[in-house]
Every structure is written in structure tokens, then in C-alpha cells.
Design a protein around this motif. Structure first.
Motif, mmCIF file in Angstrom:
data_model
loop_
_atom_site.group_PDB
_atom_site.id
_atom_site.type_symbol
_atom_site.label_atom_id
_atom_site.label_comp_id
_atom_site.label_asym_id
_atom_site.label_seq_id
_atom_site.Cartn_x
_atom_site.Cartn_y
_atom_site.Cartn_z
ATOM 1 N N ASP A 63 0.844 -1.201 0.000
ATOM 2 C CA ASP A 63 0.000 0.000 0.000
ATOM 3 C C ASP A 63 0.878 1.251 0.000
ATOM 4 O OD1 ASP A 63 -1.850 2.014 0.385
ATOM 5 O OD2 ASP A 63 -2.988 0.935 1.911
ATOM 6 N N HIS A 64 1.017 1.879 -1.170
ATOM 7 C CA HIS A 64 1.920 3.035 -1.242
ATOM 8 C C HIS A 64 1.378 4.245 -0.492
ATOM 9 C CE1 HIS A 64 -0.565 5.040 -4.285
ATOM 10 N NE2 HIS A 64 -0.526 3.963 -5.030
ATOM 11 N N TYR A 65 0.073 4.297 -0.206
ATOM 12 C CA TYR A 65 -0.439 5.344 0.679
ATOM 13 C C TYR A 65 0.232 5.248 2.043
ATOM 14 C CZ TYR A 65 -4.520 6.523 -2.282
ATOM 15 O OH TYR A 65 -5.350 6.931 -3.291
ATOM 16 N N VAL A 66 0.437 4.027 2.504
ATOM 17 C CA VAL A 66 1.033 3.801 3.815
ATOM 18 C C VAL A 66 2.543 4.003 3.762
ATOM 19 C CG1 VAL A 66 1.457 2.049 5.592
ATOM 20 C CG2 VAL A 66 -0.808 2.237 4.532
ATOM 21 N N THR A 67 3.200 3.367 2.817
ATOM 22 C CA THR A 67 4.657 3.380 2.819
ATOM 23 C C THR A 67 5.231 4.765 2.518
ATOM 24 O OG1 THR A 67 4.705 2.645 0.499
ATOM 25 C CG2 THR A 67 4.790 0.952 2.207
ATOM 26 N N ARG A 68 4.537 5.559 1.700
ATOM 27 C CA ARG A 68 5.097 6.865 1.338
ATOM 28 C C ARG A 68 5.167 7.795 2.550
ATOM 29 N NH1 ARG A 68 2.249 11.212 -0.337
ATOM 30 N NH2 ARG A 68 3.544 11.486 -2.191
ATOM 31 N N LEU A 69 4.160 7.756 3.419
ATOM 32 C CA LEU A 69 4.168 8.646 4.580
ATOM 33 C C LEU A 69 5.240 8.243 5.581
ATOM 34 C CD1 LEU A 69 0.489 9.562 5.536
ATOM 35 C CD2 LEU A 69 2.348 11.089 4.898
ATOM 36 N N VAL A 70 5.426 6.935 5.765
ATOM 37 C CA VAL A 70 6.474 6.495 6.680
ATOM 38 C C VAL A 70 7.847 6.831 6.103
ATOM 39 C CG1 VAL A 70 7.459 4.509 7.879
ATOM 40 C CG2 VAL A 70 4.986 4.670 7.568
ATOM 41 N N HIS A 71 8.002 6.647 4.797
ATOM 42 C CA HIS A 71 9.270 6.991 4.155
ATOM 43 C C HIS A 71 9.537 8.491 4.237
ATOM 44 C CE1 HIS A 71 12.677 6.727 1.522
ATOM 45 N NE2 HIS A 71 12.119 7.480 0.596
#
Length: 468
Positions: A63-71
Motif C-alpha cells: 500500500d503506497h499510501y502507507v509506505t510513502r508517509l512512513v518513508h
């Protein structure tokens, strides 16, 4: 220990009188079937119906919505299970996510994830560094049960139809297997030819060669190329497809003359195409796809205005769809004019327009949908499928385009477990908007309820239906 909970009035208007009206409107839609006409769930997930592996592999890594914010907080994507040398222990990935739970406050991802954890998996432990292992164990236990396998969840979610997004090069084997088990009208493919119309893509030549094999039509010239695309469209229709999907940076649709199209195509095969020629050919192919939709009745979805893979090294290291696609300003009025001049009043064309550029809602998109019979407005997409983004969409387009020139909500996700959360949020926002019209004396309550049902169910079913 912090607990997760879902407020029953979440996302409804704060004003007490309007909220009461919104409750009535929402009650009419909350249990309606889900019509999922645009998304990115892999059909093989349902064809195989294998148990989900682990919480991180289901909810985090894909889920790139999730991973982008953590990154964005400085966490390497490798720590989230992405790229060469990535973390392979799903429990470690889950711990990283839980330790960064606060990053999702105020975002739609927080809404979706909370809905998934509480409503889908029945856990109420709030993610944190201290609770990560407990929550991981609780979810792992749920995922081992038969009722949490993909098809069981599909049924529990109340999904009536789910459209996947597929390359013309796909053999559609997963769809064939589903059809053989009676799921053929419930999980359907969508024809997405992007890899074949953007001539400057590094893999374009090999993809066109693969198209020839898949379609059994020679693609060594432009005319054969068009014939091969038509053949694949027919194969998709035979597999149940109702729509095409096109992700272009520009909405340009200026057609080329046949001689120019043949010349540019030949130059691309020879590896000599220029960037300007490739861009012109992409716009030309949008025009051609509209013409083909007039022939075969496939609904045409257009998603322009995104600069894909903004960071070259991230694309090299992690591949596409890792959160580095960034919106750019979009222009529709002049860009779509050639297509709409030719087909905008054609009875067989249905063109659904999406954008991540809110500035065009009231200036361009609503006026286009408000006059051209072929045009419908797609739901707020990507960065805009948020509570306020959905509200702004209704406020910007309704007075000009009305409700019935929109296409209904699409979840546009590969995160399977989030599908009901996304539809639920859209229904709540529409209930609040309609309740506001009732509170202002602009709509009767029975009209608001009927409209909410139409937006959630009737309209998408009608917009994506095959022409009679």
C-alpha cells in the motif's frame, strides 16, 4: 493500553441538526452492495483464494499510501519490505509501521486502517511500538481462519462486482479460472494499454512484440498494431470487461494524420522516435481509443495529470507504484476538444474523467460534463479521496454538472482489505453533503435519500453498463 474505536458518526457534519439528517441518508446506503468498477486488486488473489500470509504483507508493503508517509519521515523503504536488501521479517516490518502510527493522524489512511483493524479483523489494540507484537499476533490468528480468506472477505464485504486493471499482454488466466467457478461476472478485467501507447518507454518495443504474440496479429506496422489492440479489446470483452483505463500525463487528444502516425510508429520500432513525437502519438492514441470505444462500447476512463516516478533512483531501486508519482497541473478544455468534437455526442461513448488537480473541477470538468452526453466525472482520485477532498468535489461540481453526470465512487486500490472502508467514507461524505442541501431547504429528504442510493449503487451500475 490505547484502544482503537470507530465513532458511529465519523465524517458526518458536526452541526447537530444536519448530522441527524445525514444519519437518515447514510442509513439508506450503508448496507448497499459495493460496486467496485475501478481498482488494482490482482485477480489471482481471488482465483487462488489462498490465505493471506501475514499482516505486513497484507496491510503495509503493498500500500503506497502507507509506505510513502512512513518513508517521508526518513524511514528507508527497505524497512517496509521494499527493494533489494529489504527487510524480510514481516514482524519487523509491522513493528516499524506501528512505531510510526502517529504519522497517519488526519489522513484518509488513518481512517481506512482503523476501519480495517476494527471492522474487518475485529481488533481494538491501537498500533504503537509497545503494542506491535500483540497486534501482530492477534491479526496473524485472524488471517489463519477460513473466514478471512479472500473470497470469504469478498462475500462479507458485500462486493457485487470488482473490476481489476490489466495489461493487454495479460493472458487473463486468473479471470478464466474465476469464470469457470461462476465468478466471471463478479470479477472482471479492465483494459489498460498504457505500456503500448507511450513509445518512449524503455520496454515499448518488446511489449509491442509481445502484443503481436498475444493477439496473433503482426505489429510490424501501424495498421497491424491497431488491429492487434482491437483484437485484445475483444478478448477482454469476452472475459467480461466493461471499461478501458488510460493513465497519461496530459489529456491531449489531437489526432495525427494516418501518414504521420505510420511514420512515427515506424520510427519507434527503429528506436529513433523523439520525445515530441512520442507525446504526440500518445495523444493520438487517446483519440483512437475513443473511436474504438464507439465501436465496441467499452467505457473509457482517463486519469491524466500525474508525473510518474518523480525520483529516478527510487524507480530504479524499488520499481513503479512506490509513492513517487506526483500531480501536475491538468488542462482539459482544449486538450479534450478534438476527441469531444468527434465523439462527445456519440451515443456509444462514455468518457469518465478523473483528476488530481482540484483547480479544474468547477472551471473545466463540471462544465464539460454538464453539456457533453458522453462525459461523466470520476470520483476524487488518489490524493483527493479523503474526507475534505470528497466534500470539495461535491461542492465544486454539483451546481454545474449535477449528481447524475458523475460516475459513482471508485476505490482505485490494490489494498483489498481497505475496499469497504473507502466506500463507507464516500457514502458518509455524500450523506453529509445531501443533508446540508436538505437543511438549507434546497432538497427534500426523500430526494436526498434517493440520490444517495443512486450515487452509491445505481449510477455506477448504469454508467459502466454495456450499451443496449
Amino acid at each position: 493500553m490505547p484502544q482503537l474505536h470507530l465513532d458511529p458518526d465519523r465524517a458526518l457534519p458536526p452541526d447537530p441538526a444536519t448530522r441527524e439528517l445525514a444519519r437518515t441518508v447514510y442509513a439508506a446506503t450503508r448496507s448497499l452492495p459495493l460496486v467496485c468498477m475501478h481498482g488494482h486488486v490482482d485477480a489471482a488473489l481471488l482465483a487462488d483464494d489462498a490465505p493471506f500470509g501475514d499482516p505486513a504483507g497484507l496491510l503495509i508493503t503493498p500500500d503506497h499510501y502507507v509506505t510513502r508517509l512512513v518513508h517521508a519521515a526518513g524511514v528507508p523503504l527497505e524497512a517496509l519490505g521494499i527493494g533489494a536488501g529489504a527487510e524480510t521479517d514481516p514482524r519487523a516490518i509491522w513493528r516499524t509501521f506501528c512505531a510510526n502510527w502517529r504519522l497517519f493522524r488526519g489522513t484518509p489512511s488513518r481512517y481506512w486502517l482503523t476501519h480495517e483493524l476494527v471492522e474487518v479483523f475485529g481488533v481494538d489494540t491501537a498500533p504503537s511500538a509497545a503494542t506491535a507484537d500483540q497486534l501482530y499476533d492477534e491479526l496473524t490468528e485472524r488471517l489463519g481462519r477460513p473466514e478471512f480468506r479472500p473470497r470469504a472477505l469478498f462475500e462479507r464485504f458485500g462486493i457485487e462486482v470488482l473490476a481489476t486493471t490489466d495489461s493487454p499482454l495479460d493472458d487473463l488466466d486468473a479471470h478464466a479460472r474465476l469464470a469457470g467457478e461462476g465468478w466471471g461476472e463478479r470479477v472482471i478485467p479492465t483494459f489498460r494499454p498504457d505500456a503500448l501507447v507511450h513509445l518512449a518507454r524503455p520496454s515499448w518495443s518488446s511489449d509491442v512484440a509481445a502484443l503481436a504474440k498475444r493477439a496473433d496479429v503482426a505489429t510490424d506496422d501501424y495498421d497491424g498494431y491497431l488491429s492487434a489492440l482491437r483484437a485484445r479489446r475483444q478478448a477482454f470483452i469476452a472475459a467480461g470487461a466493461l471499461a478501458t483505463d488510460h493513465g497519461h500525463e496530459s489529456a491531449g487528444t489531437t489526432p495525427l494524420g494516418d501518414a504521420d502516425a505510420r511514420r512515427i510508429y515506424a520510427a519507434a520500432l527503429a528506436g529513433q522516435v523523439t520525445a515530441a513525437e512520442a507525446a504526440a502519438f500518445a495523444g493520438h492514441m487517446l483519440f483512437q481509443m475513443a473511436a474504438m470505444s464507439c465501436e465496441d462500447g467499452l467505457v473509457m476512463q482517463l486519469h491524466p495529470g500525474v508525473l510518474r516516478d518523480h525520483h529516478d533512483e527510487a524507480r530504479r531501486l524499488y520499481g513503479a507504484d512506490r509513492g513517487f508519482d506526483i500531480p501536475v497541473a491538468a488542462e482539459f478544455t482544449r486538450s479534450l476538444r478534438p476527441l469531444l468534437q468527434a465523439f462527445g455526442r456519440h451515443p456509444a461513448l462514455r468518457l469518465i474523467l478523473f483528476t488530481v488537480d482540484e483547480t479544474v473541477y468547477s472551471r473545466e470538468l463540471a462544465p464539460l460534463a454538464g453539456v457533453y452526453p458522453a462525459v461523466r466525472l470520476g470520483a476524487p482520485w488518489w490524493f483527493l479521496d479523503s474526507p475534505d477532498g470528497l466534500r470539495r468535489f461535491r461542492a465544486a461540481v454539483t451546481e454545474t454538472a449535477g449528481f447524475y453526470n458523475t460516475a459513482g465512487f471508485v476505490d482505485d486500490t490494490r489494498a483489498f482489505a481497505s475496499i469497504p472502508a473507502r466506500h463507507d467514507l464516500a457514502r458518509r461524505i455524500d450523506a453529509g453533503y445531501l443533508a446540508g442541501l436538505v437543511a438549507q431547504g434546497l432538497l427534500d429528504l426523500d430526494e436526498a435519500v434517493e440520490t444517495a442510493v443512486d450515487l452509491a449503487y445505481t449510477i455506477p451500475r448504469e454508467v459502466y453498463a454495456r450499451p443496449a
